[in-house]
Design an enzyme around this catalytic site. Structure first.
Site, PDB file in Angstrom:
ATOM      1  N   ILE A   1      37.355  33.383  44.058  1.00 49.53           N
ATOM      2  CA  ILE A   1      35.920  33.136  43.849  1.00 49.53           C
ATOM      3  C   ILE A   1      35.089  34.085  44.703  1.00 49.53           C
ATOM      4  CG2 ILE A   1      34.076  31.451  44.219  1.00 49.53           C
ATOM      5  CD1 ILE A   1      36.110  29.261  43.485  1.00 49.53           C
TER       6      ILE A   1
ATOM      7  N   LEU B   1      35.159  37.560  43.130  1.00 51.16           N
ATOM      8  CA  LEU B   1      34.398  37.658  41.891  1.00 51.16           C
ATOM      9  C   LEU B   1      32.896  37.601  42.142  1.00 51.16           C
ATOM     10  CD1 LEU B   1      36.563  35.362  39.590  1.00 51.16           C
ATOM     11  CD2 LEU B   1      36.300  37.840  39.376  1.00 51.16           C
ATOM     12  N   GLU B   2      32.480  36.815  43.111  1.00 53.17           N
ATOM     13  CA  GLU B   2      31.048  36.604  43.308  1.00 53.17           C
ATOM     14  C   GLU B   2      30.367  37.714  44.094  1.00 53.17           C
ATOM     15  OE1 GLU B   2      29.215  34.532  41.880  1.00 53.17           O
ATOM     16  OE2 GLU B   2      30.622  33.048  41.095  1.00 53.17           O
ATOM     17  N   SER B   3      31.046  38.280  45.091  1.00 51.43           N
ATOM     18  CA  SER B   3      30.370  39.299  45.910  1.00 51.43           C
ATOM     19  C   SER B   3      31.303  40.375  46.423  1.00 51.43           C
ATOM     20  CB  SER B   3      29.667  38.635  47.103  1.00 51.43           C
ATOM     21  OG  SER B   3      30.621  38.150  48.030  1.00 51.43           O
TER      22      SER B   3
ATOM     23  N   TYR C   1      35.058  32.229  32.523  1.00 45.58           N
ATOM     24  CA  TYR C   1      34.939  32.509  33.951  1.00 45.58           C
ATOM     25  C   TYR C   1      35.965  31.709  34.752  1.00 45.58           C
ATOM     26  CZ  TYR C   1      32.712  33.834  38.340  1.00 45.58           C
ATOM     27  OH  TYR C   1      32.465  34.367  39.579  1.00 45.58           O
TER      28      TYR C   1
END
Length: 271
Positions: free
Chosen positions: A125, A128-130, A258
């Site tokens: 996570i 993927l997010e940052s 996702y």
């Protein structure tokens, strides 16, 4: 960042007049400044200081680009899983993810012991997010974004709540106003929490008295784990599609493609 200072005195004067009146839900549409005055009064009645409200909302203006992006982005998850995962989980990102698992092994172990979420899910996570906190966390002024979205009548109740939650983040001292920058829906930090999730699931895991999801890796990863645990994550269980843990990730992102990408990335990191 929008310059908030010029209108602080005016905003404070308006708040002083409104503070004694019963708070009512702000009406979307119509005059933007009237809407902000109503939201300011509601925030004051919710316990937000007039200084925080003035600094955050004084001089705020609507952002048409935010609304345009919101209308466009709904097709983001219309790709097939194969199409989507090929753009998000490459060999380089997997290598970096594995290095992060080694670098933060002790921290991830402590988080797993407390929340039951395995390291590979959290690191997937995060990546993927940052891009593990090294990538784009958004550069938009959160209060301008949320005020724009709240004023728009399509999802005004949702974003009025997010706007109040963002004010609470500043009120609590978790982030200063200068760090209230994020993405096109007001998401904040290294794993892109909406402000309401920041308030609800944020964990001060580094013990400094604040929940800092922009700079503190312990807070980022523990808060992410807390979100999953609170929404039904079962320690030791599978996270593949069809399992309860896969469903627990709906609170993170409802898009099936996702969540499948998170699970796929986690599998690559666990190998």
């Amino acid at each position: 960042m929008v310059n908030l200072r010029p209108a602080l005195a005016t905003c404070a004067a308006v708040l002083a007049l409104l503070a004694a009146a019963p708070a009512q839900a702000a009406r979307c549409g119509g005059d933007f400044n009237t809407f902000i005055s109503s939201m300011s009064a509601e925030a004051s009645q919710a316990g937000i200081s007039q200084d925080v409200i003035a600094q955050a909302l004084g001089g705020v203006s609507p952002d048409p680009a935010v609304l345009a992006f919101d209308r466009r982005q709904r097709g983001t998850f219309n790709k097939t899983f194969e199409q989507y995962v090929s753009t998000r989980v490459g060999a380089g990102r997997v290598r970096t993810g594995k290095a992060m698992m080694l670098r933060h092994a002790s921290l991830l172990s402590r988080i797993e012991q407390r929340f039951g979420v395995p390291p590979q899910i959290l690191v997937a996570i995060w990546g993927l997010e940052s891009d593990f906190g090294k990538g784009d966390m958004g550069k938009l002024p959160v209060f301008r974004v949320l005020a724009t979205m709240a004023h728009d009548c399509r999802r005004t109740e949702l974003f009025q709540g997010e706007l109040l939650a963002a004010l609470k983040i500043v009120q609590r001292g978790d982030l200063p106003l200068r760090d209230m920058v994020g993405a096109y829906a007001g998401e904040l930090g290294q794993t892109q929490f909406l402000p309401s999730s920041y308030i609800k699931y944020g964990v001060d895991f580094d013990g400094n008295g604040h929940v800092d999801l922009r700079h503190s890796v312990p807070d980022v990863l523990a808060s992410t784990a807390n979100l999953l645990k609170t929404n039904g994550w079962r320690a030791g269980g599978s996270y593949e599609e069809g399992t309860s843990n896969f469903e627990a990730m709906r609170e993170w992102n409802r898009a099936l493609v996702y969540r499948k990408t998170i699970a796929y990335f986690a599998d690559q990191l666990a190998q």
